[in-house]
Design an enzyme around this catalytic site. Structure first.
Site, PDB file in Angstrom:
ATOM      1  CG  ASN A  40       1.578   4.024   3.825  1.00 14.04           C
ATOM      2  OD1 ASN A  40       0.605   3.339   3.494  1.00 14.04           O
ATOM      3  ND2 ASN A  40       2.571   4.273   2.998  1.00 14.04           N
ATOM      4  CB  SER A  41      -2.488   6.607   1.874  1.00 19.04           C
ATOM      5  OG  SER A  41      -1.895   7.857   1.723  1.00 19.04           O
ATOM      6  CG  ASP A  57       5.441   6.286   4.635  1.00 20.67           C
ATOM      7  OD1 ASP A  57       6.076   7.359   4.571  1.00 20.67           O
ATOM      8  OD2 ASP A  57       4.556   5.969   3.811  1.00 20.67           O
ATOM      9  CD  GLU A  63       1.106  12.099   1.659  1.00 17.29           C
ATOM     10  OE1 GLU A  63       1.756  11.538   0.753  1.00 17.29           O
ATOM     11  OE2 GLU A  63       0.862  11.563   2.753  1.00 17.29           O
ATOM     12  CB  SER A  67       8.685   5.118  -2.509  1.00 16.39           C
ATOM     13  OG  SER A  67       8.021   4.671  -1.351  1.00 16.39           O
ATOM     14  N   GLY A  68       8.410   7.585  -0.292  1.00 13.80           N
ATOM     15  CA  GLY A  68       8.602   7.864   1.134  1.00 13.80           C
ATOM     16  C   GLY A  68       8.573   6.587   1.957  1.00 13.80           C
ATOM     17  CG  LEU A  69       6.226   2.173   2.220  1.00 12.80           C
ATOM     18  CD1 LEU A  69       5.855   2.130   3.696  1.00 12.80           C
ATOM     19  CD2 LEU A  69       5.219   1.384   1.395  1.00 12.80           C
ATOM     20  CG  ASP A  76       6.301  11.896   3.226  1.00 17.21           C
ATOM     21  OD1 ASP A  76       5.851  11.004   2.485  1.00 17.21           O
ATOM     22  OD2 ASP A  76       7.306  11.735   3.935  1.00 17.21           O
ATOM     23  NE  ARG A  83      -0.518  10.379  -1.740  1.00 13.72           N
ATOM     24  CZ  ARG A  83       0.326   9.441  -1.309  1.00 13.72           C
ATOM     25  NH1 ARG A  83       1.547   9.382  -1.808  1.00 13.72           N
ATOM     26  NH2 ARG A  83      -0.026   8.602  -0.375  1.00 13.72           N
ATOM     27  CG  HIS A 104      -3.075   7.203  -3.241  1.00 15.23           C
ATOM     28  ND1 HIS A 104      -2.903   6.092  -4.011  1.00 15.23           N
ATOM     29  CD2 HIS A 104      -2.225   7.057  -2.191  1.00 15.23           C
ATOM     30  CE1 HIS A 104      -2.007   5.298  -3.467  1.00 15.23           C
ATOM     31  NE2 HIS A 104      -1.573   5.860  -2.348  1.00 15.23           N
ATOM     32  CE  LYS A 112       2.964   9.335   4.962  1.00 11.58           C
ATOM     33  NZ  LYS A 112       3.200   9.481   3.533  1.00 11.58           N
ATOM     34  CG  ASP A 145       6.185  10.112  -1.126  1.00 13.69           C
ATOM     35  OD1 ASP A 145       5.539  11.128  -0.803  1.00 13.69           O
ATOM     36  OD2 ASP A 145       5.916   8.969  -0.730  1.00 13.69           O
TER      37      ASP A 145
END
Ligand code: SPV
Ligand code: MG
Length: 271
Positions: free
Chosen positions: A99-100, A35, A91, A23-25, A64, A135, A166, A97, A62
């Site tokens: 975080n979404s 992130d 993504e 995970s990037g986060l 990103d 993504r 997502h 980026k 991930d």
């Protein structure tokens, strides 16, 4: 299952999962960073190397937004293949980026430009089994189902091996609608962090290929570390924590100290 370093990668394998989400986060958070592409991609690569060495499970990274344009993606993919990484997810947003789950209506990448990133990534893999997951951030950034499907189709045509759709809704309705309309043109990957109460069996029935439990080992360790730190600080003693933390012996076991002892018998001169 999410992992963010060598230790958590080993724990994922020990628990019996079939693959790891780097995970990037959580990789960022474990480094004390946001992130937001604050860790450089070579720093991420260093963490991935520890994870790859620590486990035999396939690792989906991930990636990103791919750390830039098509050119950054292809160099990243080559380096991931060199380190034995199984795949990357990129993504359709812009570098750096965010975080979404932060804010609303994050800007999306131009479809053609993102397709170029996908093609460049696929053309650069040096391992035939390497997978590139595209993504789709359309739903989470407030666009329509039509737009999500249009983007997924374009990314599939550009060579993506799977589509990650997502969502940050608290139920999985839009995921099921997407899956139905997508009709398994390519495998679908989901991240049910916000819509966590839907039974996994329903995703199986909907033909979803892969579920990513995206951040739960880092979140579990944050809670455990906080509680342990607070107890020791308060008590000025280890008495209350000793029974609830992993033993030192457990660390030796998980890191494979037995293998080193065996190797010492083989390689060190007998005393
Ligand atoms: C991550 O784990 O870094 C992800 C998943 O990208 S999410 O945080 O849900 O965007
Ligand atoms: Mg991420």
């Amino acid at each position: 299952m999410e992992a963010h370093d060598g230790l958590s990668a080993k724990i994922v394998q020990e628990a019996g999962f079939r693959g790891i989400w780097a995970s990037g986060l959580t990789t960022s958070a474990a480094l004390g960073l946001r992130d937001s592409n604050e860790a450089s991609w070579t720093q991420v690569l260093d963490v991935l190397e520890y994870m790859s060495d620590a486990t035999t499970l396939p690792i989906l990274v991930d990636g990103d937004t791919g750390h830039g344009n098509f050119n950054n993606v292809r160099r990243f993919v080559r380096k991931l293949c060199e380190r034995g990484i199984a795949g990357v997810c990129i993504e359709d947003k812009l570098f750096p980026k965010t975080n979404s789950f932060i804010g609303e209506a994050q800007p999306l990448a131009d479809v053609d430009e993102f397709c170029g990133r996908i093609k460049a990534g696929k053309d650069s893999q040096t391992d035939d089994d390497f997978v590139l997951v595209a993504r789709v951030e359309a739903l989470i950034s407030g666009h329509s189902m039509e737009e999500a499907l249009r983007r997924a189709e374009a990314y599939h045509a550009a060579g993506a091996d799977a589509i990650l759709i997502h969502s940050k809704k608290s139920d999985a309705d839009e995921i099921f609608t997407f899956a139905e309309r997508w009709g398994n043109r390519a495998p679908v990957v989901i991240v049910p962090t916000m819509y966590y109460s839907t039974p996994t069996e329903l995703y199986r029935q909907a033909g979803i290929s892969t579920i990513i439990w995206a951040n739960h080992l880092l979140r579990a360790s944050m809670a455990a570390m906080r509680e342990t730190a607070a107890r020791i600080q308060e008590d000025e003693s280890l008495v209350r924590v000793e029974g609830s933390v992993a033993s030192v012996k457990d660390i030796f076991r998980l890191m494979g100290n037995a293998e080193l002892e065996e190797a010492e018998r083989r390689y060190l001169p007998a005393r």
